[in-house]
Design a protein around this motif. Structure first.
Motif, PDB file in Angstrom:
ATOM      1  N   THR A  20     -10.512 -22.639 -32.108  1.00  0.00           N
ATOM      2  CA  THR A  20     -11.811 -22.042 -32.195  1.00  0.00           C
ATOM      3  C   THR A  20     -12.229 -21.799 -30.740  1.00  0.00           C
ATOM      4  O   THR A  20     -11.824 -22.118 -29.739  1.00  0.00           O
ATOM      5  CB  THR A  20     -13.054 -22.857 -32.915  1.00  0.00           C
ATOM      6  N   GLU A  21     -13.225 -20.885 -30.820  1.00  0.00           N
ATOM      7  CA  GLU A  21     -13.912 -20.444 -29.201  1.00  0.00           C
ATOM      8  C   GLU A  21     -14.625 -21.735 -28.522  1.00  0.00           C
ATOM      9  O   GLU A  21     -14.411 -21.820 -27.419  1.00  0.00           O
ATOM     10  CB  GLU A  21     -15.013 -19.346 -29.518  1.00  0.00           C
ATOM     11  N   TRP A  73     -11.522 -23.981 -27.281  1.00  0.00           N
ATOM     12  CA  TRP A  73     -10.782 -23.284 -26.245  1.00  0.00           C
ATOM     13  C   TRP A  73     -11.844 -23.438 -24.862  1.00  0.00           C
ATOM     14  O   TRP A  73     -11.150 -23.473 -23.705  1.00  0.00           O
ATOM     15  CB  TRP A  73     -10.562 -22.048 -26.694  1.00  0.00           C
ATOM     16  N   HIS A 119      -4.645 -20.475 -28.647  1.00  0.00           N
ATOM     17  CA  HIS A 119      -5.746 -19.430 -28.702  1.00  0.00           C
ATOM     18  C   HIS A 119      -4.969 -17.965 -28.449  1.00  0.00           C
ATOM     19  O   HIS A 119      -5.246 -17.119 -29.101  1.00  0.00           O
ATOM     20  CB  HIS A 119      -6.643 -19.681 -27.649  1.00  0.00           C
TER      21      HIS A 119
END
Length: 553
Positions: free
Chosen positions: A296-297, A300, A288
């Motif tokens: 990806t968010e 993460w 990240h």
């Protein structure tokens, strides 16, 4: 004894008060039991309840004395029964040795109905009995859907018309409600076991997009220990499809093998398994920070673990429109929704784990992303001493537990079962009852490759609904027959010849129809209707045969 005061309308008159006192004195001497209670003969109780002398006295003044109860057989009075064959009087019958319930039914049906009518017309407190009687009549009329139809009756002189009109109105409203928007109808209202809107579960990861709805927030919050929370997070990572690739990478680095070899290996060391969440967190934070696309968010947020203070516990959950309750909640109800079963691995083989739901836990991650877990208690079914399976039933000993260190499952992994007391093996054994919910179907799974091949086949050979490229075939016995003649050569005709044949055939049909009309007029006085129908059918068949001959030529 003078009993004329029974029908006295004024319950506080001097005669009525003296009569009540004499009745109570008589009941005290002859009909009172060891518990100092007697039947209350007021119009409300109607000799159906036991009360003290003071309670009976109060009811007699408030509600009045029961009509036609002149023989106080329930309060110790002796009655004389006359024989049918002789006119002499038989021995008196002691009420203590008589079946009081059957003796009290000496009054005939007419007297009972008169009594009910008088009680309804009187101003006495008859509300409870009247309501019960009305409910009894109302329930007796309900016969499945017939009860609904009978409810449409408004004009009792025309019940059929009322039922028909009510049915048409109901069906019309149902039909029109299918085309109404913005109005709550039976077609768009929320179901009872509603599990949440689809737009509420739009996460990319499978653990964040489950369609589940927990309910019954437990307060005060039961605190989860650090060990339980770590196990819950570890279970979420192990059952997330998108994290499988990173788990293989972790095993490959740890064991020094390739990714292909790591997919076939299992981590045996408990310490190595517990270290994976920490490795996954460091790995995703690095990706990240480097702004790698695969970090990806959601991945993460999942790698950084749940918030300990935002963890919530519930007493129930909706999963695929199926209601689950915890065991503690079920103990306070007559229904049961806490039983469940899940498939799992035990000693390198797949078995079914039976248990009940202990708690519903909601974990919250970064970005207000949530996932739900079931914390369960599993019955020990690892030996023949704790489970009995025969041809029809499966019985489990519910006293022992196992896999206490692995209590978590995803809601979408479980199926609901019910446990019934086993009268064969005793109170500690329960039968497993599986159910098939009305809105769920078990469909066979189709491999992705097979599914792709099927789609390609349909794309190459699209369905032609109104076009046929082959000759139809029929089966006569065991022989397959074509609906086409193969013993003659086909004849090809041009368009003009075809139109001429069609025109000629049309003229012939008009001549035949005109001839049939003339014959029907000539013989209509000599044949009956049945013979006329027979002649018409015969002529039609002859005409069809002639047409078939023309087609063959």
């Amino acid at each position: 004894m003078d009993k004329s005061w029974i029908n006295e309308p004024d319950t506080f008159s001097e005669a009525y008060i003296k009569g009540v006192e004499s009745f109570l004195q008589f009941a005290k001497e002859n009909g009172m039991g060891s518990d100092n209670l007697i039947y209350c003969p007021c119009r409300s109780c109607n000799n159906s309840r036991f009360k003290t002398l003071e309670g009976v006295k109060l009811d007699l003044h408030m509600n009045g004395f029961t009509h036609n109860y002149s023989d106080w057989i329930l309060h110790g009075e002796r009655v004389h029964i006359f024989s049918d064959s002789e006119n002499d009087i038989s021995d008196p019958i002691d009420s203590n040795t008589m079946n009081t319930k059957s003796t009290y039914l000496n009054d005939d049906l007419d007297e009972m109905l008169d009594e009910i009518g008088e009680m309804r017309q009187s101003n006495t407190n008859f509300h409870g009995v009247s309501e019960s009687f009305s409910n009894l009549l109302r329930n007796a009329k309900r016969e499945l859907y017939l009860g609904t139809l009978k409810g449409f009756v408004r004009n009792r002189a025309r019940p059929e018309g009322s039922i028909a009109e009510g049915y048409v109105v109901k069906e019309s409203l149902t039909f029109m409600s299918m085309y109404l928007s913005g109005i709550k109808t039976r077609f768009n209202r929320r179901k009872r076991n509603y599990d949440g809107l689809e737009d509420e579960h739009t996460g990319e990861l499978s653990v964040f997009s489950m369609r589940v709805r927990p309910f019954g927030h437990i307060w005060p919050e039961p605190t989860l220990s650090d060990e339980e929370l770590d196990k819950a997070h570890q279970f979420v990572l192990s059952n997330c499809e998108e994290v499988e690739h990173y788990l293989k990478t972790y095993k490959a680095e740890l064991l020094g093998v390739t990714l292909e070899q790591a997919s076939e290996l299992e981590l045996r060391d408990e310490g190595q398994i517990k270290q994976f969440p920490e490795w996954f967190k460091k790995h995703m934070n690095l990706l990240h920070h480097q702004k790698v696309v695969e970090a990806t968010e959601e991945l993460w947020a999942l790698a950084n673990g749940p918030f300990r203070l935002n963890t919530k516990c519930y007493s129930g959950c909706m999963v695929n429109e199926v209601r689950f309750h915890t065991k503690d909640r079920d103990t306070r109800r007559t229904t049961q929704n806490s039983g469940l079963v899940v498939e799992g691995q035990h000693k390198n083989r797949m078995i079914e784990f039976f248990g009940h739901l202990h708690r519903v836990i909601e974990l919250t991650y970064l970005g207000d992303r949530k996932t739900v877990l079931f914390q369960c208690e599993w019955f020990d079914t690892g030996s023949k001493k704790t489970i009995q399976v025969d041809k029809h039933f499966m019985s489990i000993d519910v006293r022992s537990r196992w896999y206490k260190n692995d209590p978590f499952v995803l809601p979408i992994q479980v199926q609901q079962v019910f446990y019934i007391n086993d009268i064969k093996f005793g109170k500690n054994w329960q039968l497993v009852q599986r159910v098939q919910h009305r809105h769920l179907w078990e469909l066979p799974e189709l491999d992705i490759e097979d599914d792709c091949n099927v789609n390609k086949t349909h794309a190459i050979n699209p369905l032609q609904q109104f076009e046929s490229t082959g000759v139809s075939q029929i089966v006569e016995g065991d022989i397959l027959t074509n609906l086409v003649r193969e013993d003659v050569e086909p004849v090809i005709i041009d368009e003009n010849t075809y139109k001429e044949i069609r025109h000629r055939r049309h003229l012939e049909d008009e001549d035949v129809e005109e001839m049939q009309n003339e014959e029907g007029y000539m013989f209509e006085n000599y044949v009956d209707e049945d013979e006329e129908d027979y002649i018409d059918e015969d002529s039609d068949s002859i005409e069809l045969e002639s047409n078939d001959d023309d087609l063959d030529t």
